[in-house]
Design an enzyme around this catalytic site. Structure first.
Site, short mmCIF file in Angstrom:
data_model
loop_
_atom_site.label_atom_id
_atom_site.label_comp_id
_atom_site.label_asym_id
_atom_site.label_seq_id
_atom_site.Cartn_x
_atom_site.Cartn_y
_atom_site.Cartn_z
N HIS A 1 0.84 -1.20 0.00
CA HIS A 1 0.00 0.00 0.00
C HIS A 1 0.88 1.25 0.00
O HIS A 1 2.08 1.17 0.24
CB HIS A 1 -0.99 0.00 1.16
CG HIS A 1 -0.39 0.01 2.52
ND1 HIS A 1 0.37 -1.02 3.04
CD2 HIS A 1 -0.42 0.96 3.51
CE1 HIS A 1 0.75 -0.73 4.26
NE2 HIS A 1 0.30 0.49 4.59
N HIS B 1 1.43 3.85 1.88
CA HIS B 1 2.01 4.56 3.01
C HIS B 1 3.54 4.61 2.84
O HIS B 1 4.15 3.68 2.32
CB HIS B 1 1.63 3.89 4.34
CG HIS B 1 0.19 4.10 4.71
ND1 HIS B 1 -0.44 3.35 5.67
CD2 HIS B 1 -0.74 4.97 4.23
CE1 HIS B 1 -1.70 3.76 5.78
NE2 HIS B 1 -1.91 4.73 4.91
N ASP C 1 6.18 4.26 4.64
CA ASP C 1 7.12 3.24 5.12
C ASP C 1 7.10 1.97 4.26
O ASP C 1 7.95 1.10 4.44
CB ASP C 1 6.89 2.91 6.61
CG ASP C 1 5.47 2.53 6.95
OD1 ASP C 1 4.52 3.05 6.32
OD2 ASP C 1 5.28 1.70 7.87
N HIS C 2 6.16 1.88 3.34
CA HIS C 2 6.07 0.72 2.44
C HIS C 2 6.47 1.06 1.01
O HIS C 2 6.94 0.21 0.28
CB HIS C 2 4.64 0.16 2.44
CG HIS C 2 4.18 -0.24 3.80
ND1 HIS C 2 4.16 -1.55 4.22
CD2 HIS C 2 3.76 0.51 4.85
CE1 HIS C 2 3.74 -1.59 5.48
NE2 HIS C 2 3.50 -0.35 5.89
ZN ZN Z 1 0.29 1.48 6.54
#
Ligand code: ZN
Length: 266
Positions: free
Chosen positions: A64, A66, A68-69
């Site tokens: 997804h 976000h 941090d990904h």
């Molecule tokens: Zn997330």
């Protein structure tokens, strides 16, 4: 399939010890599940693992959008020009990462050599969330659906939806998986126990929110203070998002109303 865990090296109050990314390889090709944030140590570990496996990075599968990904995608793209960057589109967020995203749809099968991963649209934590199901080993890469020993934040103001999240947990449960590879925390070898615990925990939280409403607490802030008493201040904004997500679900269910910034049980 034995995925290699590569730590994204981004510890923080919101990510705990930091994110896990997972390298899957077969017959000289490899896919990385999630991109981390582009930390030099993560990139070095990725390069070393690919060398060790005699594999070329063909795809980066992002659970997804976000940060941090997905945030490490441009750095990985620079180091691995052969890699395709793939996720379920979330147009308002995807553009902040300077790579060309190739869309994945629900149910699509991504092949990595002899291995097959099925993309499962599992929204709720975010609208674009994907899990990747490896049926041969009954394992799921679960992104931010599950974190052992913690609960997952539903950021209502950033597209989180609690009802969708619960449906996504039910979808995982129905697969009867044997292993979950989460983006935060340790590998989960008792998926049924943790998923049923999560579903029960959300029902408990919903009851707490409903009780707070019935006790006359009428704002997200007041309800969050009463439920998350003693929570570290840095985590309070996320707790308020969780409360808002519960209130919105209660409103959809016809159990709460919202007028002039005040919530009431109906
Ligand atoms: Zn997330």
């Amino acid at each position: 399939m034995e995925p290699i865990v590569l730590f994204a090296r981004n510890p923080s109050p919101m990510t705990g010890p930091g994110n896990n990314t997972y390298l899957v390889d077969s017959r000289g090709t490899a896919a990385l599940v999630d991109a981390g944030i582009g930390e030099a140590g993560h990139l070095a570990d990725l390069a070393a693992a690919l060398l060790d496996r005699h594999a070329r990075l063909d795809s980066v599968l992002v659970t997804h959008g976000h940060r941090d990904h997905a945030g490490g995608a441009p750095a990985i793209a620079a180091a691995h020009p052969s890699a395709a960057f793939r996720k379920l589109p979330w147009p308002v967020e995807d553009g902040q990462y300077d790579v060309t995203w190739q869309p994945i749809v629900d149910g699509e099968i991504v092949t990595v050599g002899d291995e097959e991963l099925t993309a499962l649209h599992t929204p709720g934590h975010s609208p674009d969330h994907l899990a990747f199901w490896h049926e041969a080993s009954r394992a799921v890469f679960t992104g931010d659906l599950v974190v052992r020993g913690s609960s997952v934040m539903i950021h209502w103001s950033r597209g989180g939806d609690l009802a969708q999240y619960l449906a996504s947990l039910e979808r995982l449960l129905a697969l009867e998986p044997r292993l979950l590879y989460p983006a935060h925390g340790t590998v989960i070898d008792d998926p049924r126990a943790i998923l049923t615990h999560y579903l029960a925990h959300r029902r408990f939280r919903e009851q707490q929110v409903l009780n707070a409403l019935r006790a006359g607490q009428a704002t997200v802030e007041a309800i969050a203070e009463s439920i998350y008493d003693g929570l570290a201040p840095a985590l309070m904004p996320a707790a308020r998002e969780n409360v808002r997500a519960h209130l919105e679900k209660l409103r959809t269910d016809g159990a709460a109303t919202h007028d002039d910034n005040r919530w009431t049980a109906s």
